[in-house]
Scaffold this motif. Structure first.
Motif, short mmCIF file in Angstrom:
data_model
loop_
_atom_site.label_atom_id
_atom_site.label_comp_id
_atom_site.label_asym_id
_atom_site.label_seq_id
_atom_site.Cartn_x
_atom_site.Cartn_y
_atom_site.Cartn_z
N UNK A 282 0.83 -1.21 0.00
CA UNK A 282 0.00 0.00 0.00
C UNK A 282 0.87 1.26 0.00
N UNK A 283 1.97 1.21 0.72
CA UNK A 283 2.85 2.37 0.77
C UNK A 283 3.45 2.67 -0.60
N UNK A 284 3.85 1.63 -1.31
CA UNK A 284 4.41 1.82 -2.65
C UNK A 284 3.36 2.39 -3.60
N UNK A 285 2.14 1.85 -3.53
CA UNK A 285 1.07 2.36 -4.40
C UNK A 285 0.76 3.81 -4.09
N UNK A 286 0.63 4.13 -2.79
CA UNK A 286 0.30 5.51 -2.41
C UNK A 286 1.41 6.48 -2.82
N UNK A 287 2.65 6.08 -2.64
CA UNK A 287 3.74 6.99 -3.01
C UNK A 287 3.78 7.21 -4.52
N UNK A 288 3.58 6.14 -5.30
CA UNK A 288 3.58 6.30 -6.75
C UNK A 288 2.45 7.19 -7.22
N UNK A 289 1.24 6.94 -6.67
CA UNK A 289 0.10 7.77 -7.06
C UNK A 289 0.29 9.22 -6.62
N UNK B 170 -1.73 3.89 -11.49
CA UNK B 170 -2.21 2.98 -10.45
C UNK B 170 -1.92 1.53 -10.84
N UNK B 171 -2.20 1.18 -12.11
CA UNK B 171 -1.92 -0.18 -12.56
C UNK B 171 -0.43 -0.50 -12.47
N UNK B 172 0.38 0.45 -12.92
CA UNK B 172 1.83 0.24 -12.84
C UNK B 172 2.29 0.13 -11.40
N UNK B 173 1.71 0.96 -10.51
CA UNK B 173 2.11 0.92 -9.10
C UNK B 173 1.73 -0.42 -8.46
N UNK B 174 0.54 -0.94 -8.82
CA UNK B 174 0.13 -2.24 -8.27
C UNK B 174 1.07 -3.34 -8.74
N UNK B 175 1.39 -3.33 -10.04
CA UNK B 175 2.31 -4.34 -10.56
C UNK B 175 3.69 -4.22 -9.92
N UNK B 176 4.18 -3.00 -9.81
CA UNK B 176 5.50 -2.81 -9.21
C UNK B 176 5.50 -3.21 -7.74
N UNK B 177 4.42 -2.85 -7.03
CA UNK B 177 4.34 -3.22 -5.62
C UNK B 177 4.28 -4.73 -5.46
N UNK B 178 3.54 -5.39 -6.36
CA UNK B 178 3.48 -6.85 -6.31
C UNK B 178 4.84 -7.46 -6.63
N UNK B 179 5.53 -6.86 -7.61
CA UNK B 179 6.84 -7.39 -7.98
C UNK B 179 7.85 -7.26 -6.86
N UNK B 180 7.70 -6.21 -6.05
CA UNK B 180 8.65 -6.00 -4.96
C UNK B 180 8.20 -6.72 -3.69
N UNK B 181 6.92 -6.63 -3.35
CA UNK B 181 6.44 -7.19 -2.09
C UNK B 181 6.37 -8.71 -2.11
N UNK B 182 6.00 -9.29 -3.26
CA UNK B 182 5.92 -10.75 -3.32
C UNK B 182 7.27 -11.41 -3.05
#
Length: 417
Positions: free
Chosen positions: A3-10, A141-153
């Protein structure tokens, strides 16, 4: 973290859109207003030129004549000297945009257009900017979700790996994620897992080896103590006590060697020693056990042989072979010393059925046993022999012949018994 990565990107995207969107809106608004004013001035100049041309040629200037020249969506006012103003087109409403020019004959031409024309165009431009901004936010938002998933997973996976290590499961996972930093952490965790696995294996092996290597001296020691208890002869008591004391010393040597090997198995203590003395010691220690089982143990072969190795380890190897012969063999057990090349050999054989053919090639493997034993004795004995630069081999299956090969120290005076 996701969530932090998504919020910061947005947040970054929204700030960029706000800055550039507002700037673009202001620039486009001024451009639209300037373009509308330029068109009004161009139409005013064209109508004034038409009016001057008609005045110069003497043509009449009326609303009917000028209707064809005036733009239909503009309100036009033509003011001639001595004539009432000529008005064409619909009224422009309140606060219109207006352009006025005067001619050489005193005529004046004014062109007006409603302010709503410019407002509508600005509104359409604003709508386009908002739509583009929303698309940009959605893409971000889509890019942030993908990037967050790529990093958090991968981080979640690495946390699970670390938790598995902490719970005692040291198996490496060998997973990589395409991110150099995360792959570096995965490499470190896998290396740590392999190191922990080796440490756990070494500890388990040390425990198994210790239990097996300590069992034989303790068994021999207990037999000596039983001999002491069973006799009242002072000389026999002294003799058995001396043997028991030597066995305690050998037991201490076994413990010390186990501790040394657990710290660094490469450390050795090979020295030159009298092989006959070690063999005779084992024969003497095991003779009561064989006598109690109604069997005999004998020693033959060359004498005066000196070998290079660790006396305690060699004694432990021979004790393992003698104990196996007592437990699984039959008849007389013979220890025979001989020389082959630059090596001395001690063979241990008995008159029992021997080793099964299917176990012959695997008899020195751990957990391999044909008589419901632990399967550690021969494996530990081979390790001890190899640690001294020697080797332990099975030369015959039936009758069984086990041979301990050791490096010979030097030529010495030898006698045949």
């Amino acid at each position: 973290m996701r969530r932090r990565l998504i919020n910061s990107t947005l947040s970054v995207v929204l700030v960029v859109i706000a800055v550039f969107g507002v700037s673009l809106f202001l620039v486009e608004t001024r451009t639209i207003e300037a373009s509308a004013r330029d068109r009004l001035e161009a139409e005013t100049a064209r109508l004034l030129a038409d009016v001057e041309s008609r005045i110069a040629s003497g043509e009449p200037i009326t609303a009917k004549e000028m209707a064809a020249s005036a733009p239909p969506d503009r309100h036009v006012v033509i003011d001639l000297l001595g004539q009432p103003p000529i008005q064409l087109g619909p009224a422009a409403g309140e606060n219109p945009m207006e352009s006025t020019e005067s001619g050489a004959h005193g005529e004046t031409v004014s062109v007006q257009q409603p302010r709503s024309v410019v407002s509508d165009e600005i509104g359409r431009m604003l709508m386009i900017i908002l739509v583009v901004s929303l698309l940009a936010v959605a893409a971000a938002a889509l890019l942030a979700v993908q990037q967050a998933r790529r990093v958090s997973a991968p981080l979640t996976d690495l946390a699970e790996t670390a938790e598995r290590l902490g719970s005692g499961d040291p198996r490496p996972r060998h997973r990589r994620y395409g991110v150099p930093e995360l792959d570096r952490v995965a490499d470190v965790l896998d290396t740590s897992a392999e190191r922990i696995a080796r440490m756990l294996t070494a500890e388990r092996r040390l425990a198994a080896d210790a239990s097996h290597q300590l069992r034989t001296p303790l068994t021999a020691l207990s037999m000596r103590l039983e001999e002491i208890i069973a006799t009242e002869d002072v000389d026999t008591v002294k003799e058995e006590a001396a043997v028991a004391l030597s066995q305690v010393e050998r037991l201490t040597d076994v413990v010390q060697r186990l501790l040394t090997n657990s710290r660094d198995p490469r450390l050795g203590s090979a020295v030159g020693f009298d092989l006959d003395e070690v063999v005779a010691q084992q024969v003497e220690e095991w003779r009561p056990a064989y006598r109690g089982a109604g069997r005999a143990i004998v020693h033959s072969g060359k004498q005066g042989l000196r070998a290079v190795g660790t006396p305690g380890a060699v004694a432990q190897v021979l004790a393992t072979l003698v104990e196996n012969a007592l437990m699984h063999g039959a008849g007389t057990v013979a220890l025979r010393s001989r020389v082959t090349g630059n090596q001395v050999v001690v063979e241990v054989t008995d008159e029992g059925p021997g080793v099964a053919k299917e176990l012959g090639a695997r008899v020195f493997e751990r957990t391999v046993s044909g008589r419901n034993s632990t399967g550690l004795g021969l494996a530990v004995a081979r390790d001890l022999a190899e640690a001294d630069g020697g080797r332990l081999e099975l030369l015959g299956l039936s009758p069984p012949v086990f041979a301990l090969f050791l490096s010979r120290e030097a030529e010495s005076s030898e006698s045949v018994p």
